[in-house]
Every structure is written in structure tokens, then in C-alpha cells.
Scaffold this active site. Sequence first.
Site, PDB file in Angstrom:
ATOM      1  N   SER A  67       0.797  -1.225   0.000  1.00 14.36           N
ATOM      2  CA  SER A  67       0.000   0.000   0.000  1.00 14.36           C
ATOM      3  C   SER A  67       0.833   1.280   0.000  1.00 14.36           C
ATOM      4  O   SER A  67       1.548   1.546  -0.943  1.00 14.36           O
ATOM      5  CB  SER A  67      -0.952  -0.064   1.190  1.00 14.36           C
ATOM      6  OG  SER A  67      -1.926   0.922   1.093  1.00 14.36           O
ATOM      7  N   ASP A 283      -3.006   6.297  -3.071  1.00 19.69           N
ATOM      8  CA  ASP A 283      -1.757   5.701  -2.572  1.00 19.69           C
ATOM      9  C   ASP A 283      -1.400   4.499  -3.451  1.00 19.69           C
ATOM     10  O   ASP A 283      -2.044   4.255  -4.480  1.00 19.69           O
ATOM     11  CB  ASP A 283      -1.859   5.341  -1.078  1.00 19.69           C
ATOM     12  CG  ASP A 283      -2.788   4.167  -0.830  1.00 19.69           C
ATOM     13  OD1 ASP A 283      -3.612   3.864  -1.720  1.00 19.69           O
ATOM     14  OD2 ASP A 283      -2.685   3.533   0.234  1.00 19.69           O
ATOM     15  N   ASP A 285      -1.755   1.364  -3.608  1.00 19.82           N
ATOM     16  CA  ASP A 285      -2.699   0.317  -4.037  1.00 19.82           C
ATOM     17  C   ASP A 285      -4.115   0.893  -4.186  1.00 19.82           C
ATOM     18  O   ASP A 285      -5.094   0.146  -4.278  1.00 19.82           O
ATOM     19  CB  ASP A 285      -2.694  -0.876  -3.077  1.00 19.82           C
ATOM     20  CG  ASP A 285      -3.167  -0.511  -1.684  1.00 19.82           C
ATOM     21  OD1 ASP A 285      -3.148   0.696  -1.340  1.00 19.82           O
ATOM     22  OD2 ASP A 285      -3.564  -1.422  -0.925  1.00 19.82           O
ATOM     23  N   ASP A 287      -6.208   2.517  -2.177  1.00 21.99           N
ATOM     24  CA  ASP A 287      -7.294   2.422  -1.199  1.00 21.99           C
ATOM     25  C   ASP A 287      -7.381   3.667  -0.311  1.00 21.99           C
ATOM     26  O   ASP A 287      -8.248   3.750   0.557  1.00 21.99           O
ATOM     27  CB  ASP A 287      -7.226   1.129  -0.364  1.00 21.99           C
ATOM     28  CG  ASP A 287      -5.966   1.009   0.460  1.00 21.99           C
ATOM     29  OD1 ASP A 287      -5.099   1.906   0.378  1.00 21.99           O
ATOM     30  OD2 ASP A 287      -5.841   0.007   1.179  1.00 21.99           O
ATOM     31  N   GLU A 377     -10.595   7.318   7.983  1.00 21.80           N
ATOM     32  CA  GLU A 377      -9.430   7.685   8.774  1.00 21.80           C
ATOM     33  C   GLU A 377      -8.923   9.005   8.189  1.00 21.80           C
ATOM     34  O   GLU A 377      -9.106   9.276   6.995  1.00 21.80           O
ATOM     35  CB  GLU A 377      -8.353   6.609   8.666  1.00 21.80           C
ATOM     36  CG  GLU A 377      -8.798   5.300   9.304  1.00 21.80           C
ATOM     37  CD  GLU A 377      -7.731   4.217   9.224  1.00 21.80           C
ATOM     38  OE1 GLU A 377      -7.144   3.909  10.271  1.00 21.80           O
ATOM     39  OE2 GLU A 377      -7.494   3.687   8.140  1.00 21.80           O
ATOM     40  N   GLY A 505       1.212  -0.355  12.828  1.00 27.12           N
ATOM     41  CA  GLY A 505       1.005  -1.764  12.500  1.00 27.12           C
ATOM     42  C   GLY A 505       1.429  -2.079  11.076  1.00 27.12           C
ATOM     43  O   GLY A 505       1.229  -3.192  10.595  1.00 27.12           O
ATOM     44  N   THR A 506       2.006  -1.097  10.381  1.00 26.70           N
ATOM     45  CA  THR A 506       2.418  -1.345   8.995  1.00 26.70           C
ATOM     46  C   THR A 506       3.874  -0.962   8.741  1.00 26.70           C
ATOM     47  O   THR A 506       4.429  -1.304   7.709  1.00 26.70           O
ATOM     48  CB  THR A 506       1.554  -0.546   7.997  1.00 26.70           C
ATOM     49  OG1 THR A 506       1.722   0.839   8.274  1.00 26.70           O
ATOM     50  CG2 THR A 506       0.096  -0.921   8.072  1.00 26.70           C
TER      51      THR A 506
HETATM   52  C1  G16 Z   1      -3.312   0.516   6.517  1.00 26.11           C
HETATM   53  C2  G16 Z   1      -4.644   0.291   7.183  1.00 26.11           C
HETATM   54  C3  G16 Z   1      -5.205   1.605   7.672  1.00 26.11           C
HETATM   55  C4  G16 Z   1      -4.200   2.296   8.594  1.00 26.11           C
HETATM   56  C5  G16 Z   1      -2.837   2.391   7.906  1.00 26.11           C
HETATM   57  C6  G16 Z   1      -1.760   2.893   8.827  1.00 26.11           C
HETATM   58  O1  G16 Z   1      -3.487   1.357   5.408  1.00 26.11           O
HETATM   59  O2  G16 Z   1      -5.520  -0.336   6.274  1.00 26.11           O
HETATM   60  O3  G16 Z   1      -6.398   1.344   8.361  1.00 26.11           O
HETATM   61  O4  G16 Z   1      -4.621   3.569   8.928  1.00 26.11           O
HETATM   62  O5  G16 Z   1      -2.438   1.129   7.430  1.00 26.11           O
HETATM   63  O6  G16 Z   1      -1.662   2.019   9.929  1.00 26.11           O
HETATM   64  P1  G16 Z   1      -0.521   2.126  11.002  1.00 26.11           P
HETATM   65  O7  G16 Z   1      -0.594   3.512  11.536  1.00 26.11           O
HETATM   66  O8  G16 Z   1      -0.860   1.075  12.015  1.00 26.11           O
HETATM   67  O9  G16 Z   1       0.781   1.894  10.303  1.00 26.11           O
HETATM   68  P2  G16 Z   1      -2.759   1.090   4.032  1.00 26.11           P
HETATM   69  O10 G16 Z   1      -3.274   2.141   3.104  1.00 26.11           O
HETATM   70  O11 G16 Z   1      -1.287   1.192   4.302  1.00 26.11           O
HETATM   71  O12 G16 Z   1      -3.179  -0.301   3.675  1.00 26.11           O
END
Ligand code: G16
Length: 549
Positions: A67, A283, A285, A287, A377, A505-506
Amino acid sequence: MALNVPLLSELYDKHPKPAHITFQYGTAGFRTLGDQLDSVLFRMGVLAGLRSKKLDGKTIGVMVTASHNPEADNGVKLVDPRGEMLETSWESHATALANVNTATEFVDALDAFVKAVKIDLSKPARVVYARDTRPSGPALVAALEDGLKAIGAEAHDEGVQTTPILHYIVRCLNTKGTKDEYGEPTPDGYYNKLATAYKKLVGTKTTLQPLVVDCANGVGFFAIEKIAPLLDSHIKLVPQNVAVDTLGVLNHACGADFVKTQQKLPPSLASVLKPGERACSLDGDADRLMYYYLDERGQFHMLDGDKIAALVTAFISDLVKGSGLEGKIEVGVVQTAYANGSSTKYMEDRVPVRCVPTGVKHLHHAAEHFSVGVYFEANGHGTVLFSPSCLETLRTHEPSTPAHATSLKHLLSLTELINQAVGDAVSDMLLVEAVLAHRSYSGEQWDSLYADLPNRLVKVSVPNRNVFKTEDAERRLVSPPGLQTKLDELVRKYEGGRTFVRPSGTEDVVRVYAEARSRGHVDELAFKVAGIVYDSQNGDPAKRPREFL
Ligand code: G16
């Protein structure tokens, strides 16, 4: 029927797990450097097959994407039958399987898992998958295919697609022939559905100025290319940052995350966007969606997920009133701690609002509690859900005046235009454009719904982000001990100040959010908080990033 242990073991050995890495199913699946994910993809192929068997052969989706992350990262997430994120209780199984170290351990873990969650292995397994444009994608898809083969899944490759198209296809496949039939399960089915609904919704409204679309040099460009001709003369899309085949440019100095975190125009658009014009960024991908415009003086203004939610909520609420359904359909909004304080106030004055932890899965489920649940968000990820009973009401309601009938018709078009499976930048973009056309709003008029409090998002690298634990929808830290008290003391010094800290979390970072009444104050607050977070973990002042000083 039993697991095919010889085949599972043979294929397992082709995809060894790198030593010393612990994988974790995070906010949106597994995400890390693409060249470290081979073993995870194999295992997720097996798990997707088991998930399908558990759900009586319903089709499960697998999306290979990272993403908004840098191009070198990649990731994988599973999609449940209605096109929603994988059920949370399975995330820990995914993490456990990703971290076993030998073929024997893997087969034993699968065996125990099959027994524990009572999976009937004689059931069919059906999986559909797609990937974004990252260079590491094809090899990871090959590993995924080995996993699908090892579990005997019937697999279908959708190739390079946006994440929301994959979610859409999953939902279509699983609802085909039922009363909830969602559409033709192909990318073309998706484009036609959205374009038809958009044209119905805008009807004869005046065509807006062309819209510049920053495609982040990713798969979103393909989607824009496909849908643009289907929109006829209703809207002209001007795609930018379309270098999908150039190495190193995906999400680089462009795209929705760049705009949101840097709060500025992608440099590549500086010579494209003129004062008074609006544009949007997808972004990697497609979304997430971020809008912005230049005012008459050429000054940049951002219209983020909160502003999109405000625009859409007000529009839908007016249509509900206008169709005579007030009291029968409740519109509600779901946000996260990142929502700007001014947006929350704007919403709370109009509709019920809930705050949940970051991650589409949390927002999506909370939004399902409303007849019409608007969730976004601040980073531009979101959609609007219409509950089954709301859809029934809309389909059966007898309007008593021509004005009621028009509003009802618009609401029904919205249910077709808005992706019900997941947040979708292309669907959301058409939604925004339709509302702007109905309201005859410029970017500036939309922006004036409320004034954002100055805010800032900062990333802090720490040795182990997992020591950061939160509560109260991520608004307060419970660990490391004592840190929240320090933040409370600091934030009191800033008028209108608010701050929170949470592990991403990413990405392998801790995120710091701050807002305050003035730009100067918010920058100071954000960097002081980042400094406190950094010091609490690293203790090496020499390596402290300069901006935190
Ligand atoms: C993903 C999640 C979103 C989240 C984002 C950032 O987005 O689908 O819900 O807001 O990650 O998450 P974090 O702050 O935990 O890194 P995407 O667009 O990267 O798939």
C-alpha cells in the site's frame, strides 16, 4: 480427509523462513521488506485455503501489497468472504504459522489448528488473489501459489489490481445468485458499476473543472485509465505520476501518504496545478484518497479523510431528510484518534460519532452498527456502509413528493457508487466529485465546512515498537510505564493541545500525533513528544534526530 503432508513438506522446504525475523500480522496483514516475505506468502496461501474450507468453500481473497509503504516493502493480507478484512481471531493463527521454523513444526501446527477450529478438510477451497505493481510482487505471488497448491485450493489470479478491486471481486463471487448479489465479479464489472452509478448520480449537473489525479506511480493509474472513458463527458480526469514501470518511484514524493504527512503538494504537481484548481492523490494500491487545492494566491490547502467524511455525511444526511426518511435511517460517523479535533466537533454537532483504534477492520465493524455508517481515517482511508435494513428501506420506501423521489433516487445511486467492501480511492473520488457537483462547491467552499486545528504526524524509530501499548482507542499509553504522565504534563502547556503515541502496525516505527491552536505550537509539541519517546527507548543522545531537539 487429511492434510497432504508430503506435498506440504516438499513445498515448505522451497520457502525457508529467514532466521532471526519474527513476523506479525499487523494493521493490514504482514508488511516488511519484500525480499523477506517469501516464506510468509507460502504459508498465507495454505492459510487462505484453510479459511475457505472452514467457511464451506466460500472464496477468500489474498492481496499482495504494501500500500502506502516504500517500494522496497511488500505485504500480504487475507480478505474474508464479504470483502472485509480477515476475522481478527485468525490473525494470531496467521502470526503463529508465519513463525514456525521447520516443516515438521509447520505440519504439526496446521494439524493442531485444523482440529482446534474444526476445519473439514474435505470441503473445497477457493482463493482469488491479486498484487500491486511492486517489483517484488511476481516472486511473492509464486510463493503464494505454492501454498495454494499445497492445500489443494482452486486458485484464480486477478493479476495486477487495486486492493479495493480485489475486495470487490471477493464480495461479488460470494454473493452471486443470492439476494445480496453485489455485481459482476470482474474488474470490468467494477468499472461499469461505478461509472454507471456516478453518471446516474450527477445526471445533468454542471461538469466540474478537470480533476488532476496523482496516481502515486502505482496501480491506481490503471484504474483511472480504465474508468475515465466510461465517465463520458461528466468529468475529465488528468492522471499524473503514472510511471508504473519506473523503479524506485512508487509512493516517492507523491501519493496520499506523502500529502497527508508532509502537508504539501507533491513536487511533481507544482507546474501542473494552477491557483483555484483541485487535485487528489491515491496511494500505492489505491485504497486511500487525499484531496487538496490551491487557493487564488497559490497557497496549498489539504482536504483529508476527515474533510471527505464531513462533506459526505452532510450530503447523505440532507438526502435522508429530503427523501422523508428522517427518523427511519440513522447516519453515524466512525473516526480514529487521528481525526482532527475540529472535525470531531463538526460531526458531533450533527450525528452520532464513535472513536475506534486505527485499522479499517475496527472502523468497518463499528460503522456496521449504523443504518448509514460513514467511516474515514484522517489518512484518507474509508467508505460508507449501508446496512441491510437500510437498503431494504430504500428499496421499498414510497416517496410522497417528487422531491422525496429525487433524494431517494440519489441515495440508491450512492449505494451502488460506494464500495461496500472496503475503503476505495477511486470510488471515494467519484463520490466526492458527485457531491461537489451537487453542491456546486469549489475546493475552498468545501474546506470552509470547518477549520482544521494545526496538526502534525511524526515517525520515531525505536529498537522495539512492541513495548508501546495503548488503551482508550489508542489515545493513551499504558506502556512504557510513566510515559503517558510525561505527555500529560507537556500537553497541558499548549492551548488546545492534544497528543498521542502508538506503534504503527504497517511500518517499524512509533507514530506521534499532535494538534494545537497554532502551527508553531503544534510543531514544538510534536517534536518534544517525539524526543521524549526517542529518549525513553534509545538513550543515545548522539543519534537523536535533529528535528527532535
Ligand atoms: C493501513 C490500514 C489503515 C491504517 C494504515 C496505517 O493502510 O488499512 O487502516 O490507517 O495502514 O496504519 P498504522 O498507523 O498502524 O501503520 P494502508 O493504506 O497502508 O493499507
